[in-house]
Motif scaffolding. Structure first.
Motif, mmCIF file in Angstrom:
data_model
loop_
_atom_site.group_PDB
_atom_site.id
_atom_site.type_symbol
_atom_site.label_atom_id
_atom_site.label_comp_id
_atom_site.label_asym_id
_atom_site.label_seq_id
_atom_site.Cartn_x
_atom_site.Cartn_y
_atom_site.Cartn_z
ATOM 1 N N THR A 76 0.873 -9.551 7.643
ATOM 2 C CA THR A 76 2.322 -9.723 7.749
ATOM 3 C C THR A 76 2.772 -11.002 7.064
ATOM 4 O O THR A 76 3.813 -11.025 6.391
ATOM 5 C CB THR A 76 2.768 -9.713 9.222
ATOM 6 N N GLN A 77 1.979 -12.065 7.199
ATOM 7 C CA GLN A 77 2.330 -13.318 6.535
ATOM 8 C C GLN A 77 2.229 -13.194 5.014
ATOM 9 O O GLN A 77 3.021 -13.786 4.278
ATOM 10 C CB GLN A 77 1.426 -14.448 7.041
ATOM 11 N N ILE A 78 1.259 -12.408 4.549
ATOM 12 C CA ILE A 78 1.135 -12.176 3.100
ATOM 13 C C ILE A 78 2.361 -11.425 2.598
ATOM 14 O O ILE A 78 2.970 -11.796 1.582
ATOM 15 C CB ILE A 78 -0.154 -11.387 2.790
ATOM 16 N N TYR A 79 2.754 -10.368 3.325
ATOM 17 C CA TYR A 79 3.938 -9.602 2.932
ATOM 18 C C TYR A 79 5.194 -10.462 2.984
ATOM 19 O O TYR A 79 6.084 -10.352 2.130
ATOM 20 C CB TYR A 79 4.103 -8.373 3.830
ATOM 21 N N LEU A 80 5.286 -11.319 4.007
ATOM 22 C CA LEU A 80 6.454 -12.200 4.123
ATOM 23 C C LEU A 80 6.564 -13.115 2.914
ATOM 24 O O LEU A 80 7.632 -13.247 2.315
ATOM 25 C CB LEU A 80 6.361 -13.016 5.409
ATOM 26 N N GLN A 81 5.454 -13.733 2.543
ATOM 27 C CA GLN A 81 5.492 -14.670 1.415
ATOM 28 C C GLN A 81 5.848 -13.957 0.119
ATOM 29 O O GLN A 81 6.596 -14.484 -0.705
ATOM 30 C CB GLN A 81 4.149 -15.391 1.276
ATOM 31 N N GLU A 82 5.321 -12.757 -0.068
ATOM 32 C CA GLU A 82 5.666 -11.978 -1.259
ATOM 33 C C GLU A 82 7.167 -11.689 -1.303
ATOM 34 O O GLU A 82 7.799 -11.772 -2.361
ATOM 35 C CB GLU A 82 4.875 -10.663 -1.286
ATOM 36 N N GLY A 83 7.737 -11.330 -0.146
ATOM 37 C CA GLY A 83 9.165 -11.062 -0.086
ATOM 38 C C GLY A 83 9.997 -12.295 -0.392
ATOM 39 O O GLY A 83 10.970 -12.236 -1.153
ATOM 40 N N LEU A 84 9.626 -13.428 0.199
ATOM 41 C CA LEU A 84 10.356 -14.675 -0.039
ATOM 42 C C LEU A 84 10.273 -15.088 -1.508
ATOM 43 O O LEU A 84 11.272 -15.528 -2.099
ATOM 44 C CB LEU A 84 9.809 -15.788 0.860
ATOM 45 N N ASP A 85 9.098 -14.933 -2.096
ATOM 46 C CA ASP A 85 8.928 -15.289 -3.514
ATOM 47 C C ASP A 85 9.774 -14.398 -4.411
ATOM 48 O O ASP A 85 10.374 -14.872 -5.392
ATOM 49 C CB ASP A 85 7.451 -15.181 -3.910
ATOM 50 N N PHE A 86 9.834 -13.114 -4.098
ATOM 51 C CA PHE A 86 10.627 -12.176 -4.895
ATOM 52 C C PHE A 86 12.109 -12.554 -4.840
ATOM 53 O O PHE A 86 12.805 -12.593 -5.868
ATOM 54 C CB PHE A 86 10.416 -10.753 -4.386
ATOM 55 N N VAL A 101 5.244 -7.375 17.191
ATOM 56 C CA VAL A 101 6.706 -7.354 17.137
ATOM 57 C C VAL A 101 7.252 -8.783 17.073
ATOM 58 O O VAL A 101 8.216 -9.062 16.345
ATOM 59 C CB VAL A 101 7.285 -6.595 18.346
ATOM 60 N N MET A 102 6.636 -9.690 17.807
ATOM 61 C CA MET A 102 7.065 -11.084 17.776
ATOM 62 C C MET A 102 6.933 -11.663 16.364
ATOM 63 O O MET A 102 7.819 -12.383 15.880
ATOM 64 C CB MET A 102 6.230 -11.907 18.767
ATOM 65 N N GLU A 103 5.846 -11.314 15.687
ATOM 66 C CA GLU A 103 5.655 -11.800 14.323
ATOM 67 C C GLU A 103 6.650 -11.162 13.358
ATOM 68 O O GLU A 103 7.139 -11.821 12.430
ATOM 69 C CB GLU A 103 4.223 -11.549 13.847
ATOM 70 N N LEU A 104 6.968 -9.891 13.562
ATOM 71 C CA LEU A 104 7.980 -9.239 12.733
ATOM 72 C C LEU A 104 9.340 -9.900 12.939
ATOM 73 O O LEU A 104 10.092 -10.126 11.977
ATOM 74 C CB LEU A 104 8.069 -7.753 13.061
ATOM 75 N N TRP A 140 11.393 -4.219 2.524
ATOM 76 C CA TRP A 140 10.308 -4.960 3.170
ATOM 77 C C TRP A 140 9.850 -4.164 4.387
ATOM 78 O O TRP A 140 10.573 -4.037 5.374
ATOM 79 C CB TRP A 140 10.792 -6.349 3.587
ATOM 80 N N ALA A 141 8.665 -3.575 4.306
ATOM 81 C CA ALA A 141 8.220 -2.626 5.335
ATOM 82 C C ALA A 141 6.788 -2.922 5.764
ATOM 83 O O ALA A 141 5.844 -2.244 5.351
ATOM 84 C CB ALA A 141 8.330 -1.199 4.808
ATOM 85 N N PRO A 142 6.577 -3.941 6.595
ATOM 86 C CA PRO A 142 5.230 -4.219 7.103
ATOM 87 C C PRO A 142 4.758 -3.114 8.031
ATOM 88 O O PRO A 142 5.564 -2.380 8.603
ATOM 89 C CB PRO A 142 5.403 -5.548 7.852
ATOM 90 N N ASP A 143 3.439 -2.991 8.190
ATOM 91 C CA ASP A 143 2.890 -1.901 9.007
ATOM 92 C C ASP A 143 2.120 -2.411 10.216
ATOM 93 O O ASP A 143 1.267 -1.725 10.759
ATOM 94 C CB ASP A 143 2.000 -0.991 8.152
ATOM 95 N N SER A 181 0.834 -1.196 0.000
ATOM 96 C CA SER A 181 0.000 0.000 0.000
ATOM 97 C C SER A 181 0.869 1.245 0.000
ATOM 98 O O SER A 181 1.961 1.237 0.564
ATOM 99 C CB SER A 181 -0.896 0.007 1.244
ATOM 100 N N PRO A 182 0.403 2.335 -0.607
ATOM 101 C CA PRO A 182 1.169 3.584 -0.566
ATOM 102 C C PRO A 182 1.005 4.325 0.755
ATOM 103 O O PRO A 182 1.498 5.431 0.904
ATOM 104 C CB PRO A 182 0.564 4.389 -1.719
ATOM 105 N N ASN A 183 0.305 3.724 1.702
ATOM 106 C CA ASN A 183 0.021 4.393 2.957
ATOM 107 C C ASN A 183 -0.105 3.356 4.051
ATOM 108 O O ASN A 183 -0.220 2.154 3.776
ATOM 109 C CB ASN A 183 -1.289 5.187 2.835
ATOM 110 N N CYS A 184 -0.086 3.785 5.303
ATOM 111 C CA CYS A 184 -0.404 2.880 6.404
ATOM 112 C C CYS A 184 -1.897 2.582 6.390
ATOM 113 O O CYS A 184 -2.683 3.273 5.754
ATOM 114 C CB CYS A 184 -0.004 3.497 7.739
#
Length: 374
Positions: free
Chosen positions: A57-67, A110-113, A82-85, A13-16
């Motif tokens: 966060t898990q969606i963002y993680l998987q996207e990062g790993l795939d990239f 934070v634990m998930e991050l 990689w900047a989760p919110d 997203s372009p925003n929080c």
């Protein structure tokens, strides 16, 4: 030279995740896959405000790993930002992490991050590219303290939090990781800024910084690889006002302000339990004639300004004054690019909305000068 190998991909997203919004006034913020919207926060990308559960966060993680995998497979260099919110109110975590920390919902996020960053580092090792990949972990500001008992973070001994120019608002964790290049366990006391990452990244890529503009960042590679030190000041700004400057272990406050009495009286407090008389002021107080000077090594909580009558104060003030005068003399005014707000251009019908059947009719354009109360 043109970049012939760059792979430019975007997911996020372009925003929080502000909201949820009523679409009659303001639409929920879109999530994009490259240039097309694939859904909106609180709709296709759900955040349960009541429980704090979200799988984002898990969606963002998987996207990062795939990239990372695709770039490695193609034997191509890559830059992953990689900047989760998840720690931005309303704070969220996935079901597996909810209720697992001792710090409420914020601790769960934070634990998930922490888990996610570990997964990314482990993936680099698995793919055999860890010794050829530079990783830098940091944040854009200190933890917010005004988001409520379950959603506020902690800045430890540092004063106040996000949206202030006290240490709790500006000082951030920073960890550099590059096996075989940066010795594990090394601690550097080099003063750094997020702006330094641009210049540092250029050096790592073997590129020179542009010569047609002022570059504020410092190249941190000598500190990262040789643990050398560069004596440089750090300036603390709030809008276009220089609030403070740090030189070595000393910090001089030229202006102080936590948040307004209007916000404070509504229960919004950027310094809960940390009020310091004459320091955490609720009106913007000027100290330019006699700055508040603090030794951050002895007083990281900024509670005890050094006596103006002391020799230490006079010595530090003389040095800091010269640095500030030189800084202000060489400032090049910038043209604000985010100074106008207009509801009519805020995410109503971005590309991809037709396919989802989620195009919304924008209101009449009525631009106004943005109000940034903090």
């Amino acid at each position: 030279m043109p970049c012939t190998w760059c792979s430019l991909l975007w997911f996020g997203s372009p925003n929080c995740h502000f909201g949820p919004y009523n679409t009659s006034y303001r639409p929920n913020i879109p999530v994009y896959n490259n240039s097309e919207m694939i859904g909106r926060y609180y709709e296709e990308f759900e955040i349960d405000e009541r429980t704090g559960e979200s799988n984002l966060t898990q969606i963002y993680l998987q996207e990062g790993l795939d990239f990372i995998f695709q770039q490695t497979l193609a034997r191509q260099p890559f830059f992953l930002y990689w900047a989760p919110d998840a720690t931005h109110a309303p704070v969220y975590a996935s079901k597996h992490f909810l209720g697992k920390s001792q710090r409420g919902r914020y601790g769960d996020a934070v634990m998930e991050l922490d888990y996610s960053v570990g997964q990314i580092l482990a993936w680099l090792v698995t793919l055999g590219i860890d010794k050829n990949t530079f990783v830098f972990f940091t944040s854009d500001n200190g933890a917010a303290l005004m988001s409520g008992p379950k959603q506020s973070g902690s800045n430890g001994p540092f004063l106040c939090g996000k949206e202030t120019t006290f240490e709790g608002g500006m000082r951030e964790p920073a960890i550099a990781w590059w096996p075989g290049h940066i010795p594990a366990g090394t601690v550097s006391y080099q003063l750094g800024s997020v702006m330094d990452l641009f210049t540092t990244s250029l050096t790592l890529a073997g590129l020179a910084a542009p010569f047609d503009r002022v570059i504020d960042g410092l190249d941190l590679t000598p500190s990262l690889f040789n643990n050398s030190m560069t004596d440089r000041p750090i300036f603390y700004y709030r809008g276009n006002q220089m609030m403070a400057v740090r030189v070595g272990p000393y910090k001089a406050h030229y202006w102080t302000w936590s948040n307004s009495w209007e916000e404070f009286n509504k229960g919004i407090n950027f310094c809960p339990g940390q009020e310091v008389t004459g320091v955490t002021t609720h009106t913007q107080q000027e100290h330019t004639m006699q700055p508040l000077i603090i030794h951050l090594g002895r007083d990281p909580g900024e509670k005890y300004p050094i006596s103006v009558l002391s020799k230490e104060y006079q010595t530090v003030l003389s040095r800091v004054t010269l640095i500030v005068e030189e800084h202000q003399k060489t400032l090049v005014p910038g043209q604000p690019q985010l100074n106008m707000c207009d509801l009519a251009v805020m995410n109503w019908a971005p590309p991809g909305c037709e396919r989802l059947g989620k195009c919304l009719k924008p209101p009449q354009s009525q631009p106004w000068k943005c109000d940034w109360p903090h």
